[in-house]
Design an enzyme around this catalytic site. Structure first.
Site, PDB file in Angstrom:
ATOM      1  N   HIS A 140      12.920   3.107   3.806  1.00 38.59           N
ATOM      2  CA  HIS A 140      11.583   3.618   4.137  1.00 38.59           C
ATOM      3  C   HIS A 140      10.718   2.415   4.525  1.00 38.59           C
ATOM      4  CE1 HIS A 140       7.897   6.077   2.537  1.00 38.59           C
ATOM      5  NE2 HIS A 140       8.051   6.233   3.837  1.00 38.59           N
ATOM      6  N   ASP A 156       7.962   3.676  10.076  1.00 36.35           N
ATOM      7  CA  ASP A 156       8.265   4.416   8.840  1.00 36.35           C
ATOM      8  C   ASP A 156       9.677   4.198   8.299  1.00 36.35           C
ATOM      9  OD1 ASP A 156       7.366   6.211   6.824  1.00 36.35           O
ATOM     10  OD2 ASP A 156       8.471   7.848   7.756  1.00 36.35           O
ATOM     11  N   TYR A 185       6.038  22.542   7.552  1.00 33.02           N
ATOM     12  CA  TYR A 185       5.244  21.311   7.648  1.00 33.02           C
ATOM     13  C   TYR A 185       6.060  20.031   7.547  1.00 33.02           C
ATOM     14  CZ  TYR A 185       0.874  18.740   7.620  1.00 33.02           C
ATOM     15  OH  TYR A 185      -0.171  17.922   7.978  1.00 33.02           O
ATOM     16  N   SER A 211       3.174   5.589   0.081  1.00 34.61           N
ATOM     17  CA  SER A 211       2.116   6.205   0.880  1.00 34.61           C
ATOM     18  C   SER A 211       0.746   5.684   0.433  1.00 34.61           C
ATOM     19  CB  SER A 211       2.178   7.730   0.772  1.00 34.61           C
ATOM     20  OG  SER A 211       2.192   8.094  -0.569  1.00 34.61           O
ATOM     21  N   ALA A 212      -0.233   5.785   1.357  1.00 33.07           N
ATOM     22  CA  ALA A 212      -1.616   5.350   1.121  1.00 33.07           C
ATOM     23  C   ALA A 212      -1.760   3.840   0.958  1.00 33.07           C
ATOM     24  CB  ALA A 212      -2.234   6.075  -0.071  1.00 33.07           C
ATOM     25  N   CYS A 213      -0.860   3.073   1.590  1.00 31.84           N
ATOM     26  CA  CYS A 213      -0.972   1.608   1.561  1.00 31.84           C
ATOM     27  C   CYS A 213      -1.204   1.037   2.954  1.00 31.84           C
ATOM     28  CB  CYS A 213       0.278   0.989   0.958  1.00 31.84           C
ATOM     29  SG  CYS A 213       0.387   1.227  -0.815  1.00 31.84           S
ATOM     30  N   ASN A 248      -4.427  -9.535   7.737  1.00 36.98           N
ATOM     31  CA  ASN A 248      -3.097  -9.628   7.113  1.00 36.98           C
ATOM     32  C   ASN A 248      -2.149 -10.479   7.957  1.00 36.98           C
ATOM     33  OD1 ASN A 248      -4.015  -8.031   5.036  1.00 36.98           O
ATOM     34  ND2 ASN A 248      -3.210  -6.116   5.903  1.00 36.98           N
ATOM     35  N   LYS A 294      12.590  12.566   6.874  1.00 36.14           N
ATOM     36  CA  LYS A 294      12.869  12.196   5.477  1.00 36.14           C
ATOM     37  C   LYS A 294      14.231  12.739   5.026  1.00 36.14           C
ATOM     38  CE  LYS A 294       8.823  10.296   5.258  1.00 36.14           C
ATOM     39  NZ  LYS A 294       8.709   8.837   5.224  1.00 36.14           N
ATOM     40  N   ARG A 350      -2.186  15.439  10.556  1.00 39.89           N
ATOM     41  CA  ARG A 350      -1.219  14.541  11.193  1.00 39.89           C
ATOM     42  C   ARG A 350      -1.336  14.524  12.703  1.00 39.89           C
ATOM     43  NH1 ARG A 350       2.157  11.332   7.764  1.00 39.89           N
ATOM     44  NH2 ARG A 350       1.566  12.076   5.711  1.00 39.89           N
ATOM     45  N   ARG A 366       4.614  17.449   2.270  1.00 35.46           N
ATOM     46  CA  ARG A 366       5.942  17.498   1.654  1.00 35.46           C
ATOM     47  C   ARG A 366       5.814  18.030   0.231  1.00 35.46           C
ATOM     48  NH1 ARG A 366       7.996  13.370  -0.168  1.00 35.46           N
ATOM     49  NH2 ARG A 366       6.408  11.792   0.136  1.00 35.46           N
ATOM     50  N   LYS A 381       0.525   1.693   5.846  1.00 35.82           N
ATOM     51  CA  LYS A 381       1.775   1.276   6.495  1.00 35.82           C
ATOM     52  C   LYS A 381       1.697   1.392   8.020  1.00 35.82           C
ATOM     53  CE  LYS A 381       6.646   2.487   6.010  1.00 35.82           C
ATOM     54  NZ  LYS A 381       7.470   3.597   5.533  1.00 35.82           N
ATOM     55  N   TYR A 399      -6.423  -5.382   6.923  1.00 38.02           N
ATOM     56  CA  TYR A 399      -6.295  -5.048   8.354  1.00 38.02           C
ATOM     57  C   TYR A 399      -5.769  -6.254   9.155  1.00 38.02           C
ATOM     58  CZ  TYR A 399      -8.720  -0.866   6.874  1.00 38.02           C
ATOM     59  OH  TYR A 399      -9.053   0.288   6.226  1.00 38.02           O
ATOM     60  N   GLY A 400      -6.436  -6.620  10.263  1.00 35.23           N
ATOM     61  CA  GLY A 400      -5.942  -7.686  11.139  1.00 35.23           C
ATOM     62  C   GLY A 400      -5.790  -9.027  10.428  1.00 35.23           C
TER      63      GLY A 400
HETATM   64  O1  O2Y Z   1       3.376  15.398   4.345  1.00 35.68           O
HETATM   65  C1  O2Y Z   1       4.323  15.279   5.109  1.00 35.68           C
HETATM   66  O2  O2Y Z   1       5.141  16.154   5.289  1.00 35.68           O
HETATM   67  C2  O2Y Z   1       4.512  14.028   5.856  1.00 35.68           C
HETATM   68  S1  O2Y Z   1       5.236  12.781   4.878  1.00 35.68           S
HETATM   69  C3  O2Y Z   1       5.356  11.364   5.862  1.00 35.68           C
HETATM   70  C4  O2Y Z   1       5.162  11.446   7.210  1.00 35.68           C
HETATM   71  C5  O2Y Z   1       5.277  10.310   7.989  1.00 35.68           C
HETATM   72  C6  O2Y Z   1       5.600   9.139   7.379  1.00 35.68           C
HETATM   73  N1  O2Y Z   1       5.800   9.050   6.053  1.00 35.68           N
HETATM   74  C7  O2Y Z   1       5.647  10.132   5.276  1.00 35.68           C
HETATM   75  C8  O2Y Z   1       5.871   9.906   3.812  1.00 35.68           C
HETATM   76  O3  O2Y Z   1       5.676  10.779   2.989  1.00 35.68           O
HETATM   77  O4  O2Y Z   1       6.294   8.793   3.465  1.00 35.68           O
HETATM   78 MN    MN Z   2       6.879   7.497   5.098  1.00 40.65          MN
END
Ligand code: O2Y
Ligand code: MN
Length: 596
Positions: free
Chosen positions: A239, A286, A210, A261-263, A508, A219, A378, A69, A265, A505-506
């Site tokens: 979200h 998501d 993409y 992101s990067a947590c 949690n 989104k 992805r 994105r 989810k 992980y599990g």
């Molecule tokens: O990089 C992208 O286009 C994907 S972004 C995305 C995809 C799935 C779930 N969440 C996200 C996000 O950016 O939160």
């Molecule tokens: Mn997302």
């Protein structure tokens, strides 16, 4: 093709303007999906994976400049700058339309325009929204087939005069006669536009093929445009993942969760619990659309039909359910290809083979000094294939929510879990959540917190201050006793040596159990200046090898650190100007008082 006069007119206008060679209606059939993929394999845009190892699955490689994105090319073109707010890129809508109309003129020459009616939400759900996407990307068409409900059934639901969100997408790469063009066409970065017209409920995307830039249901529609609809109609477009929790007695509770992101989810959405007798099932990974039911409770649906998950780091250890989900009928983008036509990525849990084709189509060996898969590679897979999917995941009425989780990556200050005192306090917690900035993000701000209200910062289709006010208003309009509590969780607390304190992980599931039992009124908690918290004895830690000192550190509130946190929140609140809801200033003052 349809009796919907406005839809026909809108399509005709764009066909005349974009000038595709042909127009294909997306019917939503398996045959059309298979034919479209076969066509892309034939023309070199896709690789068919091994039919035994990875049945019905394909690999695509994007252009190296089109891998994620693009927030700096994402625009909220509201009539007034003030309505887009300080956190969005704004362009005056007529100006943006004029730029984009210039770019769209003749852009589909040599290409097929796919007309894709799609629905976010389940068929026959009052929550659902219908949209129609015009795109010149067959890759987008097949991904939309997985991620949304598409085709004739949606057209039938739209009828002759139903409302739809018009979505226009082009990869921005017209073809000259007889020239095939690149396998992944796209436009240069400065020509990419992910444009939202919130008052018109309209989306125009140009120049990227993409993910979130191009799969416009996700989104763009389900968050940015839906957040505006939700504000106007009194609901919440968030979200958030949605989880179903079942205790050993068979009692069920549902929770939603917002994480930047990067947590982890997607891992949390498909968690395998470590505590005996407990079951965790997935409703969504998501996005959650939440409305109040006639009974005064908050109900959530997952508007999507698939998962668009990050591949690197996904393994049978970190997320066995995701690995099972993507065993077949999956579209992979930017992962590495093995010599036997299967996929591989960093963190998949098996050693790197001696030879791979990397995400850019180049030979790769373990001696290469670049990753074989792109870090944002992805998988697109049907949610129905997830072994942990809850049977009611498509329930048109949604599922009643007992708790809302929020969380970010906070190595210091924020404890493992704390509970809101009431709705306004929970909204305050949600408004201040975020992740600490690491070297991987913005280097001159390392250690500062990047605040991301309800993980919605890039996805609020209007002024972020008004968004927080909407959360407060929604609470004020409903029975406080029926509102879910909000829980801030932090799996990422570290010790002085930088080691994670909590196994994650599990494990949690132990925190989910406490949250479940809080909703039932059976778990204990103590009052702290930041909210209610479990004592170690309130958590089920049976069988977990964790030192009591570590638990104490995870559940401690350092008043001095929190006073600094309160100062940092006050500074951050400055960006909202006079649109900062007064109730949040009150919450901040109350926090400071409790910390004094
Ligand atoms: O990089 C992208 O286009 C994907 S972004 C995305 C995809 C799935 C779930 N969440 C996200 C996000 O950016 O939160
Ligand atoms: Mn997302």
């Amino acid at each position: 093709m349809t009796d919907h006069l406005m839809l026909n007119q809108w399509i005709e206008d764009h066909v005349r303007h974009c000038q595709p060679d042909r127009v294909v209606w997306w019917r939503g059939t398996t045959a059309q999906y298979d034919e479209t993929l076969a066509m892309m394999v034939k023309n070199g845009a896709a690789v068919a994976l091994d039919p035994v190892k990875r049945p019905g699955s394909y690999l695509f490689r994007s252009h190296p400049s089109d891998v994620a994105r693009v927030e700096n090319r994402t625009f909220i073109a509201s009539q007034r700058l003030a309505d887009a707010g300080p956190t969005n890129n704004w362009i005056e809508p007529q100006r943006l339309k004029s730029i984009l109309s210039g770019l769209y003129a003749g852009v589909m020459k040599g290409r097929t325009m796919y007309v894709i009616p799609f629905m976010m939400g389940a068929l026959r759900s009052p929550f659902s929204k219908i949209a129609v996407l015009l795109t010149d990307s067959p890759y987008v068409a097949v991904n939309m087939q997985i991620m949304t409900r598409t085709g004739d059934a949606v057209l039938a639901a739209l009828g002759m005069g139903g409302a739809f969100v018009p979505c226009l997408h082009s990869v921005g790469y017209p073809l000259s006669a007889g020239i095939a063009g690149p396998a992944w066409p796209c436009a240069p970065i400065e020509q990419k536009y992910i444009a939202h017209f919130p008052e018109e409920r309209m989306i125009w995307s140009y120049g990227s093929g993409y993910g979130g830039n191009a799969l416009l249901g996700k989104k763009c529609l389900a968050l940015r445009i839906a957040s505006v609809q939700a504000r106007d109609e009194g609901w919440l477009a968030e979200h958030m993942l949605i989880l179903k929790l079942t205790n050993p007695e068979g009692k069920v509770r549902y929770v939603t969760g917002a994480f930047p992101s990067a947590c982890g989810k997607t891992n949390l959405a498909m968690l395998v619990p470590t505590i005996p007798g407990w079951k965790v099932e997935t409703i969504g990974d998501d996005i959650a659309w939440m409305r109040f039911g006639r009974d005064g409770r908050l109900y959530a649906v997952n508007p999507e039909a698939g998962f668009f998950g990050v591949a690197p780091g996904t393994s049978t250890k970190t997320n066995p359910n995701a690995m099972a989900t993507i065993a077949k009928n999956t579209i992979f983008t930017n992962v590495a290809l093995t010599d036997d036509l299967d996929v591989w990525w960093e963190g998949i849990g098996t050693p790197a083979p001696d030879h791979l084709i990397d995400w850019q189509g180049r030979d790769w060996t373990p001696a290469s000094n670049e990753p074989a898969a792109h870090p944002n590679a992805r998988f697109t897979a049907p949610a129905a294939q997830c072994p942990a999917i809850a049977p009611e995941w498509e329930d048109p009425a949604g599922v009643p929510i007992s708790a809302i989780l929020i969380g970010g990556r906070r190595p210091t200050t924020v404890p493992l879990v704390h509970e809101s005192l009431n709705w306004n306090h929970g909204v305050f917690m949600g408004s201040t959540m975020g992740s600490e900035i690491t070297a991987a993000t913005i280097s001159d701000q390392i250690g500062q917190v990047r605040r991301d209200p309800f993980a919605m910062l890039p996805f609020i289709g209007y002024h972020a201050g008004d968004y927080l006010k909407h959360w407060l208003d929604v609470g004020a309009a409903h029975d406080p006793l029926k509102l879910p509590k909000i829980y801030h969780v932090n799996w990422f607390r570290k010790d002085a040596d930088g080691k994670f304190l909590w196994p994650g992980y599990g494990e949690n599931s132990r925190i989910l159990k406490w949250i479940f039992e809080r909703a039932d009124g059976t778990a204990g908690a103590i009052d702290t200046p930041i909210g209610k918290m479990p004592r170690p004895a309130d958590l089920d830690l049976a069988g977990l090898d964790i030192h009591p000192e570590t638990m104490r550190a995870l559940l401690s509130v350092d008043a001095e650190a929190w006073r600094r946190e309160a100062d940092s929140i006050e500074k951050y609140y400055g960006i909202f100007g006079d649109r900062l809801p007064a109730a949040l200033t009150v919450e901040l003052a109350s926090l400071k008082k409790r910390l004094a």
